[in-house]
Design an enzyme around this catalytic site. Structure first.
Site, mmCIF file in Angstrom:
data_model
loop_
_atom_site.group_PDB
_atom_site.id
_atom_site.type_symbol
_atom_site.label_atom_id
_atom_site.label_comp_id
_atom_site.label_asym_id
_atom_site.label_seq_id
_atom_site.Cartn_x
_atom_site.Cartn_y
_atom_site.Cartn_z
ATOM 1 N N ARG A 165 12.793 -15.358 -12.694
ATOM 2 C CA ARG A 165 12.715 -16.522 -13.489
ATOM 3 C C ARG A 165 13.586 -16.899 -14.382
ATOM 4 O O ARG A 165 14.425 -15.921 -15.725
ATOM 5 C CB ARG A 165 11.058 -17.385 -13.907
ATOM 6 C CG ARG A 165 10.157 -16.453 -12.961
ATOM 7 C CD ARG A 165 8.747 -17.223 -13.802
ATOM 8 N NE ARG A 165 8.970 -17.258 -15.362
ATOM 9 C CZ ARG A 165 7.769 -17.773 -15.774
ATOM 10 N NH1 ARG A 165 7.390 -18.560 -15.353
ATOM 11 N NH2 ARG A 165 7.603 -17.415 -16.922
ATOM 12 N N THR A 200 15.149 -22.537 -17.215
ATOM 13 C CA THR A 200 14.206 -23.546 -15.894
ATOM 14 C C THR A 200 13.022 -22.746 -15.318
ATOM 15 O O THR A 200 12.613 -24.303 -14.433
ATOM 16 C CB THR A 200 15.535 -24.120 -14.906
ATOM 17 O OG1 THR A 200 15.412 -22.721 -14.642
ATOM 18 C CG2 THR A 200 16.639 -24.724 -15.395
ATOM 19 N N ASP A 203 3.963 -10.439 -20.493
ATOM 20 C CA ASP A 203 4.665 -10.665 -19.735
ATOM 21 C C ASP A 203 4.759 -9.308 -18.938
ATOM 22 O O ASP A 203 4.666 -8.247 -19.637
ATOM 23 C CB ASP A 203 6.691 -10.820 -20.516
ATOM 24 C CG ASP A 203 8.049 -10.194 -19.414
ATOM 25 O OD1 ASP A 203 7.834 -8.858 -19.004
ATOM 26 O OD2 ASP A 203 8.325 -11.165 -19.238
ATOM 27 N N ASP A 215 7.709 -6.414 -19.535
ATOM 28 C CA ASP A 215 8.194 -5.991 -20.674
ATOM 29 C C ASP A 215 7.141 -5.278 -20.874
ATOM 30 O O ASP A 215 7.261 -3.896 -20.895
ATOM 31 C CB ASP A 215 8.205 -6.820 -21.138
ATOM 32 C CG ASP A 215 9.366 -7.696 -21.607
ATOM 33 O OD1 ASP A 215 10.675 -7.221 -20.750
ATOM 34 O OD2 ASP A 215 9.632 -8.575 -22.203
HETATM 35 C C1 PRP Z 1 8.149 -13.073 -13.779
HETATM 36 C C2 PRP Z 1 6.567 -11.858 -12.938
HETATM 37 C C3 PRP Z 1 7.336 -12.834 -11.258
HETATM 38 C C4 PRP Z 1 6.638 -13.945 -12.123
HETATM 39 C C5 PRP Z 1 5.661 -14.937 -12.083
HETATM 40 O O1 PRP Z 1 8.779 -11.476 -13.377
HETATM 41 O O2 PRP Z 1 6.464 -10.571 -12.515
HETATM 42 O O3 PRP Z 1 7.607 -12.248 -10.781
HETATM 43 O O4 PRP Z 1 7.871 -13.863 -13.384
HETATM 44 O O5 PRP Z 1 6.487 -15.989 -12.748
HETATM 45 P P1 PRP Z 1 6.282 -17.502 -11.769
HETATM 46 O O6 PRP Z 1 5.296 -17.360 -11.332
HETATM 47 O O7 PRP Z 1 6.410 -18.904 -12.379
HETATM 48 O O8 PRP Z 1 7.850 -17.905 -11.152
HETATM 49 P P2 PRP Z 1 9.912 -12.312 -14.423
HETATM 50 O O9 PRP Z 1 10.687 -13.528 -13.659
HETATM 51 O O10 PRP Z 1 9.445 -12.682 -15.941
HETATM 52 O O11 PRP Z 1 11.109 -11.515 -14.010
HETATM 53 P P3 PRP Z 1 11.008 -9.493 -14.533
HETATM 54 O O12 PRP Z 1 9.871 -9.105 -14.113
HETATM 55 O O13 PRP Z 1 12.390 -9.284 -13.575
HETATM 56 O O14 PRP Z 1 11.300 -9.633 -16.022
HETATM 57 N N1 URA Z 2 5.855 -13.755 -15.477
HETATM 58 C C1 URA Z 2 5.211 -13.049 -16.601
HETATM 59 O O1 URA Z 2 5.093 -11.986 -16.806
HETATM 60 N N2 URA Z 2 4.128 -13.709 -17.558
HETATM 61 C C2 URA Z 2 3.617 -15.025 -17.285
HETATM 62 O O2 URA Z 2 2.274 -14.881 -18.343
HETATM 63 C C3 URA Z 2 4.265 -15.317 -16.585
HETATM 64 C C4 URA Z 2 4.897 -15.156 -16.025
#
Ligand code: PRP
Ligand code: URA
Length: 206
Positions: free
Chosen positions: A101, A105, A197, A200
């Site tokens: 994400r 945005t 997160d 993370d």
């Molecule tokens: C997180 C999570 C989902 C997304 C959910 O990933 O694992 O993929 O956010 O959010 P949404 O429903 O609003 O799209 P992130 O974008 O943090 O990616 P990453 O695991 O690579 O850090």
């Molecule tokens: N992605 C995450 O990892 N946690 C949240 O709460 C939302 C999006």
């Protein structure tokens, strides 16, 4: 359609996952365990075909899974859910889709994909612990449909009402599975109370 999986063990382990004191090792193990417990319900409607096998005592008319299962973890955090299901369905093939994400945005960006052949005949399970705005999940599902997938299940751990609505609107035929449905999103798109997160916490990044 939303399937909220209520089971004492799932709820107990989800509580452990939410605690901010839960460190990386326990977070990883617990996410895998929750996914394994969810697998029981997620696979409930998989079709079977009739076969016969030879037991040490004779011939047995029995059944086995009729369709391939393909797991699609959404990178990164979906990786933490793969073993929980593939331990139970060792024949499952695994594809990957990388989506993150944009922090400003909240729009999803797809940066990687690699899928097994023949998605059209398989039961495809999209794995991602967090369903927040639903942007990442809806993008993953659309991408898979464009590659031919026809039967798609979305397996998350915690969802927000906004994310559930988004999937129900964009992909009404997709079954959604959650272990917890939380209250809301905060103003930067995080699920509240959620667990923070997921990527993370799973990989020890910040
Ligand atoms: C997180 C999570 C989902 C997304 C959910 O990933 O694992 O993929 O956010 O959010 P949404 O429903 O609003 O799209 P992130 O974008 O943090 O990616 P990453 O695991 O690579 O850090
Ligand atoms: N992605 C995450 O990892 N946690 C949240 O709460 C939302 C999006």
């Amino acid at each position: 359609m939303l399937n909220l999986l209520k089971h004492p063990l799932i709820t107990h382990k989800l509580t452990q996952l939410r605690r901010k004191e839960t460190e990386i090792k326990e977070f990883r193990e617990t996410l895998g365990e929750i996914t394994g417990l969810m697998a029981y319900e997620i696979t409930r409607d998989l079709p079977l075909k009739n076969i016969t096998v030879e037991t040490p005592m004779g011939t047995c008319a029995t059944q086995e899974l009729a369709r391939d299962v393909v797991l699609i973890p959404v990178l990164r955090a979906g990786l933490g859910m793969v073993d929980g299901i593939s331990n139970l369905i060792p024949s499952a093939r695994i594809g990957h889709i990388g989506i993150y994400r944009d922090h400003e945005t909240l729009e999803p960006n797809t940066y990687y994909s690699k899928f097994p052949d023949n998605l059209a005949d398989a039961v495809v399970m999209v794995l991602d612990p967090m369903l927040a705005t639903g942007g990442s999940a809806t993008a993953a599902i659309k991408f898979l449909k464009d590659q031919g997938a026809k039967t798609i299940k979305l397996v998350c751990v915690i969802g927000a009402p906004e994310g559930v609505r988004r999937i129900e609107e964009d992909h009404p035929e997709v079954q959604i599975y959650l272990a917890g449905l939380d209250e809301k999103l905060n103003d930067i798109g995080y699920i509240v109370p959620g667990l923070g997160d997921a990527g993370d916490r799973l990989f020890g990044t910040k």
